[in-house]
Enzyme design. Structure first.
Site, PDB file in Angstrom:
ATOM      1  N   LYS A  11       9.087 -28.779 -15.616  1.00 31.30           N
ATOM      2  CA  LYS A  11       9.109 -27.641 -16.561  1.00 31.30           C
ATOM      3  C   LYS A  11       8.158 -27.926 -17.725  1.00 31.30           C
ATOM      4  CE  LYS A  11      13.645 -26.643 -14.827  1.00 31.30           C
ATOM      5  NZ  LYS A  11      14.897 -25.941 -14.989  1.00 31.30           N
ATOM      6  N   HIS A  99       9.688 -19.063 -10.194  1.00 27.17           N
ATOM      7  CA  HIS A  99      10.873 -19.773 -10.695  1.00 27.17           C
ATOM      8  C   HIS A  99      11.685 -18.811 -11.556  1.00 27.17           C
ATOM      9  CE1 HIS A  99      13.353 -22.512 -13.023  1.00 27.17           C
ATOM     10  NE2 HIS A  99      13.203 -23.354 -12.020  1.00 27.17           N
TER      11      HIS A  99
END
Ligand code: PGA
Length: 245
Positions: A11, A99
């Site tokens: 991330k 995502h």
């Protein structure tokens, strides 16, 4: 026999210096634990774009280096975006698409994901296409219908099933510590397989950690994991690779 694929998703974490430190430590642990890692397990990391070149310089061969997003256009007036050629030029061989954080916070749609998936395939980049229901959708009992729509729209026109990865990630399990039960993960991954292909690799994602990876990956339709929190430390990432079936 399908392979297994375990990919970390950092991330918005780690500078190139921190990525290098991770890989140096990971490479030492990998050498020590090599015998415990099944040949059929493929693995790697999804990282911020600034870290991709560092991963490329420091990783062993066959390591999956995934960007966390890319644009579907080749180039042009898209301030802040990266093209497939750009991510490829710094070493990416895969890309995480759609995502749930990108869908929820950056308005990414199934149609965007579909365009990006096609561009990735045309450029020999493995798309890791994420789908999954929110807590509200889960509680309403409509998970399968929601996931069915998202899978069919995100993968519309796709036939190269052996070149893509689907990550089933129930949004309520991401970063919450609330992992889906292995039965539920199996049911949903099996359902996704029934509407796609026998050959496609399907990962489960959502609070996967060393304590639950074995059980989750022991399910016949779960071919691997997309892992956030437990992938940022080399010790826990290596445990995920050595602990599964
Ligand atoms: P988590 O994240 O493992 O921290 O739940 C998974 C993901 O976002 O892919």
């Amino acid at each position: 026999m399908r392979k297994q694929i375990i990919v970390g998703n950092w991330k918005m974490n780690k500078t190139p210096t921190q990525a290098k430190e991770f890989m140096e430590e990971f490479n030492i642990l990998f050498e020590k634990n090599k015998d415990k890692i099944d040949d059929k397990v493929k693995f790697g990391i999804g990282a911020p774009a600034v870290d991709l070149a560092t991963l490329k310089e420091t990783c062993e061969k066959d390591f999956i280096i995934a960007a966390e997003n890319m644009h579907f256009e080749k180039n042009g007036a898209f301030t802040g975006e990266l093209s497939v050629e750009m991510i490829k030029s710094v070493g990416a061989n895969a890309v995480i698409l759609g995502h749930s954080e990108r869908r929820a916070m950056f308005n990414e749609t199934d149609s965007d994901v579909n365009k990006k998936t096609k561009v990735a395939l045309e450029n020999n980049i493995t798309p890791i296409v994420c789908v999954g229901e929110t807590l509200e959708e889960y509680e309403s009992g409509n998970s399968k219908e929601i996931v069915r729509k998202s899978v069919l729209a995100s993968l519309d026109g796709i036939t190269e099933w052996d070149k893509i990865v689907i990550a089933y990630e129930p949004v309520w399990a991401i970063g919450t510590g609330k992992t889906a039960t292995s039965e539920y993960a199996e049911e949903m991954c099996g359902f996704i397989r029934s509407i796609t292909s026998e050959n496609v690799l399907i990962q489960y994602g959502g609070s996967v950690k060393p304590e639950n990876v074995e059980e989750l990956l022991g399910q016949p339709n779960v071919d691997g994991a997309l892992v956030g929190g437990a992938s940022v430390q080399p010790e826990s990432f290596i445990k995920l690779l050595t602990l599964n079936k």
